[in-house]
Write a protein that holds these residues in place. Structure first.
Motif, PDB file in Angstrom:
ATOM      1  N   ARG A  82     -12.960 -47.555  73.393  1.00 10.97           N
ATOM      2  CA  ARG A  82     -13.489 -48.886  74.420  1.00 10.97           C
ATOM      3  C   ARG A  82     -14.189 -49.833  73.430  1.00 10.97           C
ATOM      4  O   ARG A  82     -15.455 -49.543  73.683  1.00 10.97           O
ATOM      5  CB  ARG A  82     -14.027 -48.647  75.593  1.00 10.97           C
ATOM      6  N   ILE A  83     -13.587 -50.478  73.048  1.00  8.34           N
ATOM      7  CA  ILE A  83     -14.953 -51.653  72.147  1.00  8.34           C
ATOM      8  C   ILE A  83     -15.666 -52.429  73.125  1.00  8.34           C
ATOM      9  O   ILE A  83     -16.394 -52.252  72.144  1.00  8.34           O
ATOM     10  CB  ILE A  83     -13.998 -51.828  70.810  1.00  8.34           C
ATOM     11  N   ARG A  84     -15.690 -52.732  73.813  1.00 10.77           N
ATOM     12  CA  ARG A  84     -16.033 -53.783  75.245  1.00 10.77           C
ATOM     13  C   ARG A  84     -17.714 -52.773  74.901  1.00 10.77           C
ATOM     14  O   ARG A  84     -18.340 -53.421  75.096  1.00 10.77           O
ATOM     15  CB  ARG A  84     -16.087 -53.969  76.174  1.00 10.77           C
ATOM     16  N   HIS A  85     -17.408 -51.836  75.177  1.00  4.30           N
ATOM     17  CA  HIS A  85     -18.759 -50.980  75.196  1.00  4.30           C
ATOM     18  C   HIS A  85     -19.634 -50.519  73.773  1.00  4.30           C
ATOM     19  O   HIS A  85     -19.845 -49.262  73.862  1.00  4.30           O
ATOM     20  CB  HIS A  85     -18.734 -49.672  76.025  1.00  4.30           C
ATOM     21  N   ILE A  86     -19.103 -51.001  72.964  1.00  6.05           N
ATOM     22  CA  ILE A  86     -19.326 -50.492  71.857  1.00  6.05           C
ATOM     23  C   ILE A  86     -21.264 -50.468  71.135  1.00  6.05           C
ATOM     24  O   ILE A  86     -21.743 -50.955  71.986  1.00  6.05           O
ATOM     25  CB  ILE A  86     -18.717 -51.057  70.166  1.00  6.05           C
ATOM     26  N   VAL A  97       5.130 -48.965  76.514  1.00  4.51           N
ATOM     27  CA  VAL A  97       4.347 -48.258  75.120  1.00  4.51           C
ATOM     28  C   VAL A  97       3.631 -47.503  76.639  1.00  4.51           C
ATOM     29  O   VAL A  97       2.840 -46.525  75.289  1.00  4.51           O
ATOM     30  CB  VAL A  97       4.053 -49.042  73.919  1.00  4.51           C
ATOM     31  N   HIS A  98       2.606 -47.962  77.380  1.00  2.00           N
ATOM     32  CA  HIS A  98       1.873 -46.947  78.315  1.00  2.00           C
ATOM     33  C   HIS A  98       2.548 -46.166  78.778  1.00  2.00           C
ATOM     34  O   HIS A  98       2.477 -45.080  78.925  1.00  2.00           O
ATOM     35  CB  HIS A  98       0.814 -47.911  78.658  1.00  2.00           C
ATOM     36  N   ALA A  99       3.590 -46.388  79.286  1.00  3.33           N
ATOM     37  CA  ALA A  99       4.921 -45.300  80.652  1.00  3.33           C
ATOM     38  C   ALA A  99       5.427 -44.454  79.202  1.00  3.33           C
ATOM     39  O   ALA A  99       5.279 -42.759  79.240  1.00  3.33           O
ATOM     40  CB  ALA A  99       5.734 -46.114  80.697  1.00  3.33           C
ATOM     41  N   ALA A 100       5.510 -44.412  77.935  1.00  3.04           N
ATOM     42  CA  ALA A 100       5.958 -43.570  76.861  1.00  3.04           C
ATOM     43  C   ALA A 100       5.121 -43.068  76.410  1.00  3.04           C
ATOM     44  O   ALA A 100       4.831 -41.312  76.524  1.00  3.04           O
ATOM     45  CB  ALA A 100       6.736 -44.749  75.654  1.00  3.04           C
ATOM     46  N   LYS A 101       3.738 -43.277  75.825  1.00  2.00           N
ATOM     47  CA  LYS A 101       2.662 -42.565  75.696  1.00  2.00           C
ATOM     48  C   LYS A 101       2.292 -41.451  76.895  1.00  2.00           C
ATOM     49  O   LYS A 101       2.450 -40.308  76.267  1.00  2.00           O
ATOM     50  CB  LYS A 101       0.948 -43.704  75.635  1.00  2.00           C
ATOM     51  N   SER A 115      -2.611 -35.104  75.261  1.00  2.00           N
ATOM     52  CA  SER A 115      -3.541 -35.078  76.198  1.00  2.00           C
ATOM     53  C   SER A 115      -4.745 -35.811  76.767  1.00  2.00           C
ATOM     54  O   SER A 115      -5.264 -36.333  76.858  1.00  2.00           O
ATOM     55  CB  SER A 115      -2.611 -34.231  77.600  1.00  2.00           C
ATOM     56  N   VAL A 116      -5.634 -35.802  74.831  1.00  2.78           N
ATOM     57  CA  VAL A 116      -6.822 -35.623  74.535  1.00  2.78           C
ATOM     58  C   VAL A 116      -7.352 -37.637  74.238  1.00  2.78           C
ATOM     59  O   VAL A 116      -7.617 -37.983  74.582  1.00  2.78           O
ATOM     60  CB  VAL A 116      -7.643 -34.479  73.842  1.00  2.78           C
ATOM     61  N   LEU A 117      -6.014 -36.631  72.884  1.00  2.28           N
ATOM     62  CA  LEU A 117      -6.583 -38.523  71.842  1.00  2.28           C
ATOM     63  C   LEU A 117      -6.463 -39.921  72.579  1.00  2.28           C
ATOM     64  O   LEU A 117      -5.353 -39.494  73.676  1.00  2.28           O
ATOM     65  CB  LEU A 117      -5.255 -38.541  70.700  1.00  2.28           C
ATOM     66  N   PRO A 118      -7.013 -40.526  72.150  1.00  3.78           N
ATOM     67  CA  PRO A 118      -6.854 -41.771  73.450  1.00  3.78           C
ATOM     68  C   PRO A 118      -5.708 -42.644  73.055  1.00  3.78           C
ATOM     69  O   PRO A 118      -4.922 -42.531  71.441  1.00  3.78           O
ATOM     70  CB  PRO A 118      -8.110 -42.356  72.790  1.00  3.78           C
ATOM     71  N   ALA A 119      -4.953 -43.351  73.540  1.00  2.00           N
ATOM     72  CA  ALA A 119      -5.498 -43.894  75.295  1.00  2.00           C
ATOM     73  C   ALA A 119      -4.179 -42.516  76.198  1.00  2.00           C
ATOM     74  O   ALA A 119      -3.330 -41.745  75.370  1.00  2.00           O
ATOM     75  CB  ALA A 119      -4.132 -44.629  75.657  1.00  2.00           C
ATOM     76  N   GLY A 120      -6.065 -42.544  76.802  1.00  3.21           N
ATOM     77  CA  GLY A 120      -5.348 -40.665  77.798  1.00  3.21           C
ATOM     78  C   GLY A 120      -4.063 -40.820  78.608  1.00  3.21           C
ATOM     79  O   GLY A 120      -3.628 -42.027  78.753  1.00  3.21           O
ATOM     80  N   PRO A 121      -3.718 -39.788  79.054  1.00  2.00           N
ATOM     81  CA  PRO A 121      -2.722 -40.042  80.172  1.00  2.00           C
ATOM     82  C   PRO A 121      -3.511 -40.744  81.331  1.00  2.00           C
ATOM     83  O   PRO A 121      -2.571 -41.666  81.800  1.00  2.00           O
ATOM     84  CB  PRO A 121      -2.062 -38.665  80.529  1.00  2.00           C
TER      85      PRO A 121
END
Length: 392
Positions: A135-139, A318-322, A362-368
């Motif tokens: 989450r780059i907004r929180h870097i 793409v979010h649904a497929a991921k 199921s861990v690597l971003p973006a997660g489920p």
């Protein structure tokens, strides 16, 4: 790319996948460093797959790239995931037409392509930080302007392939700001003074990605390495082109899932009594159908990116497929254990290694959950092009 060119490229990728498969056990056990795998990827010309043909690349579509990554991952998912990080870093540049860019951005893109095509340089995205993930907004990594350079300071976690890639695309907020409403990206070279890497992450699987922590100690980055030549574009571009960050790895997940199913079927075929069981046949059929459905969804989403890049429909797809493929790989792994019993867990062996690798999908971003949240917000009518809506 015409049919003949595609056939030649696929043969090259299959040959590379076979070579990677033969060395994957040694890399997974730590007996061999993953450097050889990435050298094979470079020698096979796989760093230029998406670079436009006018710049000397293959000019593949996102769908073709997804299929190529799947083919490579059938041989070795770890190296395929490492290669994907190269395209997470440069993929959006490959999809942008020259007429769409101002002069400074066009010069930056031309430099990137020259590095890749003429010098064989590998890029990677180094966005994640401990505590905030991707989450780059929180870097916390920061930059400040200093004459002809920017000075970067911070620590990046989960960088891969660390120390192997030549250039690292780093997200940073301006020094003195708190929450990063405006984030910029910079290209840092591994040879830049002040860049260092930790020992590789000693994880349960995917050693071949060569993942490590990267530290930036007042690293001076020349101004021409500011991404697209303008500060503050990162969040704006991310909400409009999320497919690389979210789902570029879908092909690699498909390859891992395909390998699990192939090995499961291979073990069961050797047991004539069990393979004749209607119940077992139905169980295997269920796994095969699930994989076919996931592949269809992934390919459909990738095709939408090509045809309607930047649309809400493509982003939601793409979010649904991921979500679908990230959940399927671990489920296939559990199915393999249930159907094959101790044979699936016997190690070291290819299926046992794949079971460990699948658990990380199921861990690597973006997660489920993040993927589902996006799909849900989209269905409920939220403005998904508002940088405040998405927790990037």
């Amino acid at each position: 790319m015409d049919a003949a060119d595609t056939t030649v490229l696929l043969d090259r990728v299959r040959g590379t996948a076979d070579a990677l498969r033969r060395g994957s056990a040694q890399v997974d056990s730590g007996r061999t460093a993953p450097d050889l795998g990435y050298r094979l990827v470079r020698e096979a010309g796989l760093l230029t797959l998406l670079v436009p043909r006018e710049f000397g690349g293959e000019g593949l579509s996102f769908l073709d790239y997804t299929k190529i990554l799947e083919t490579l991952a059938v041989g070795d998912g770890a190296t395929a995931l490492g290669l994907n990080m190269h395209y997470v870093a440069i993929g959006s540049l490959c999809e942008t037409g020259r007429s769409e860019l101002p002069a400074a951005a066009d010069r930056f893109r031309s430099w990137i392509f020259q590095e890749v095509v003429e010098h064989g340089r590998m890029f990677t995205s180094a966005t994640a930080e401990t505590g905030s993930g991707a989450r780059i907004r929180h870097i916390h990594t920061t930059y400040r302007s200093a004459g002809d350079s920017y000075i970067l300071k911070g620590t990046r976690s989960c960088v891969s392939p660390a120390g192997i890639a030549d250039h690292y695309v780093i997200a940073a907020r301006e020094e003195g700001t708190a929450i990063a409403d405006e984030v910029s990206h910079f290209v840092v070279s591994k040879a830049d003074p002040g860049v260092s890497f930790s020992d590789p992450w000693d994880g349960a699987a995917l050693r071949g990605t060569r993942t490590a922590t990267m530290t930036l100690s007042d690293v001076a980055v020349p101004r021409h390495r500011l991404f697209l030549g303008e500060e503050g574009l990162s969040l704006f571009r991310l909400v409009r082109e999320p497919h690389w960050t979210v789902s570029g790895c879908m092909g690699a997940y498909l390859g891992i899932a395909e390998s699990i199913l192939r090995l499961t079927v291979g073990l069961l075929r050797g047991d004539e009594r069990r393979r004749s069981s209607p119940a077992l046949q139905a169980d295997v059929g269920r796994l095969a159908v699930d994989l076919r459905a996931a592949r269809a969804l992934v390919h459909s989403a990738a095709r939408l990116v090509d045809e309607e890049k930047g649309s809400l429909e493509a982003h939601t797809a793409v979010h649904a497929a991921k979500y679908c493929i990230a959940e399927l790989a671990p489920r296939l792994a559990l199915g393999a254990v249930r159907l094959c019993g101790a044979d699936a867990l016997r190690g070291p062996g290819p299926l046992e290694r794949l079971l460990r690798e699948a658990s990380l999908c199921s861990v690597l971003p973006a997660g489920p959950e993040e993927s589902l949240e996006y799909v849900g917000k989209s269905a409920l009518g939220h403005n998904m092009f508002d940088t405040q809506i998405c927790d990037w």
